[in-house]
Scaffold this motif. Structure first.
Motif, PDB file in Angstrom:
ATOM      1  N   ALA A 118      -6.142  -9.443  -0.965  1.00 41.68           N
ATOM      2  CA  ALA A 118      -6.321  -8.046  -0.544  1.00 41.68           C
ATOM      3  C   ALA A 118      -7.726  -7.562  -0.921  1.00 41.68           C
ATOM      4  O   ALA A 118      -8.259  -7.965  -1.960  1.00 41.68           O
ATOM      5  N   SER A 177      -0.592  -7.808   6.295  1.00 44.35           N
ATOM      6  CA  SER A 177       0.699  -7.117   6.190  1.00 44.35           C
ATOM      7  C   SER A 177       1.757  -8.060   5.642  1.00 44.35           C
ATOM      8  O   SER A 177       1.678  -9.278   5.792  1.00 44.35           O
ATOM      9  N   LYS A 223      -7.139  -6.978   4.658  1.00 43.71           N
ATOM     10  CA  LYS A 223      -5.795  -6.414   4.668  1.00 43.71           C
ATOM     11  C   LYS A 223      -4.859  -7.390   5.352  1.00 43.71           C
ATOM     12  O   LYS A 223      -5.207  -7.941   6.407  1.00 43.71           O
ATOM     13  N   TYR A 227       0.864  -3.185   3.768  1.00 41.24           N
ATOM     14  CA  TYR A 227      -0.159  -4.166   3.386  1.00 41.24           C
ATOM     15  C   TYR A 227      -0.005  -4.547   1.909  1.00 41.24           C
ATOM     16  O   TYR A 227       0.223  -3.680   1.063  1.00 41.24           O
ATOM     17  N   ASP A 233       0.852  -1.199   0.000  1.00 42.73           N
ATOM     18  CA  ASP A 233       0.000   0.000   0.000  1.00 42.73           C
ATOM     19  C   ASP A 233       0.892   1.254   0.000  1.00 42.73           C
ATOM     20  O   ASP A 233       1.988   1.246   0.566  1.00 42.73           O
TER      21      ASP A 233
END
Ligand code: COI
Length: 356
Positions: free
Chosen positions: A250, A282, A280, A230, A224
């Protein structure tokens, strides 16, 4: 809308491929193309199918300076009985218009989008390859052709469709690719154009892609744009991670592409009894879960890439091998099921196939 069919002179007919196993992705184009023009005050005019060939564009036209451009990708298949099938073309039509809205381009009526593709594919059907893993890739595109240097939406557009007989997107075919997680450059942020299928997103990905290639990776996985934490998407594919019977991808939060294959994979995985989570996640969690073996498989999905197994992921200096680096059982099952539906070897229980 009436589509004029212009003659195809004998000398414009190209040599057809003889060896389908040699087909790569998007290097060979068929004899004809579809084009319609949009002019301010007139709307869509002059839809025609003409011999494939270069455009004569004014060097000042807007697409060349400010990238007012969108495109789509879908495929046609020739079934064993000789019939022709498109896969979910109406979803591409809707996404095209979503992209058009973001880029201040005119909407292409769904009927025109589909009619142009269908008539062109029908005329060019001899170009559809039939070997496993091959198809006719369809590339609808819209470009801004008004010659003016002021930054503004164009008053003249070309909507055109070209066709390319293709094999696998990745040179290695249906084999695991190695992906590098990109932590320096970003692809998109919420509110940007990440959700639109527009050329600029791909141009801005080239630098990261080249750097990854130099290090021996096939593509990059974008994080992101805000926290670089993310996972988002791999330019040509959406990403999925399998945790045993749960598949994670995602969410569509405005910065990643709403993939047609992504949506199909979610439906198929659900039908196969897997739990699908759009959430989401990570990169630290992903790397830890690959390390611990909690992540059992990873794969990407896309029209060009179909389902592509991901065998390794590199983040910062650590490369983690996923599921032994081979093709996982779920990845294989999804690939077989999806391509089975597309090619008429499996029943189309979702009603995805559109026969011509
Ligand atoms: C597709 O999968 O159709 C795409 O447009 C991706 C492209 C980068 C080949």
């Amino acid at each position: 809308m009436e589509i004029r069919i212009l003659p195809l002179p004998e000398e414009k007919k190209k040599q057809k491929f003889t060896d389908e196993s040699q087909l790569s992705f998007g290097r060979l184009f068929t004899d004809r193309m579809f084009i319609a023009e949009w002019k301010a005050g007139q709307g869509w005019v002059d839809a025609r199918i003409q011999p494939y060939g270069p455009f004569s564009l004014d060097p000042a036209c807007l697409v060349l300076h400010y990238a007012q451009e969108i495109f789509e990708g879908l495929k046609a298949y020739k079934w064993e009985d000789g019939s022709i099938a498109l896969f979910r073309p109406e979803i591409n039509a809707r996404r095209f218009n979503h992209s058009a809205d973001r880029l201040c381009m005119p909407e292409v009526p769904e009927e025109l989008f589909l009619q142009g593709i269908e008539e062109l594919v029908r005329l060019e059907q001899e170009w559809i390859p039939t070997s496993p893993g091959t198809s006719l890739y369809i590339r609808p595109t819209m470009i801004a052709v008004e010659p003016v240097l002021g930054v503004k939406p164009s008053d003249h557009f070309y909507f055109y469709v070209i066709l390319s007989p293709v094999g696998a997107y990745y040179a290695g075919g249906f084999n695991p690719v190695k992906i590098m997680v990109e932590d320096k450059y970003v692809r998109a942020v919420k509110g940007g154009t990440g959700e639109a299928k527009t050329g600029g997103n791909y141009a801005s990905s080239l630098k990261a892609g080249l750097e990854a290639k130099k290090k021996g990776f096939d593509q990059v996985l974008w994080l992101d744009g805000l926290e670089r934490r993310y996972i988002e998407e791999v330019g040509a594919m959406n990403m999925f991670f399998a945790y045993g019977n749960t598949v994670v991808t995602a969410p569509l939060d405005g910065s990643i592409l709403n993939g047609v294959t992504r949506g199909s994979v979610i439906s198929l995985a659900d039908q196969l009894g897997f739990t699908v989570e759009e959430r989401k996640i990570s990169i630290d969690t992903i790397m830890a879960d690959i390390g611990s073996g909690a992540i059992t498989e990873a794969f990407g999905s896309g029209t060009a890439a179909v389902i592509t197994p991901v065998g390794a992921l590199c983040y910062k200096e650590t490369t983690a091998t996923i599921g032994g680096g081979g093709v996982g059982a779920l990845t294989q099952k999804l690939y077989d099921t999806l391509t089975g539906i597309q090619t008429g070897h499996l029943p189309d229980t979702f009603g995805w196939v559109k026969k011509l």
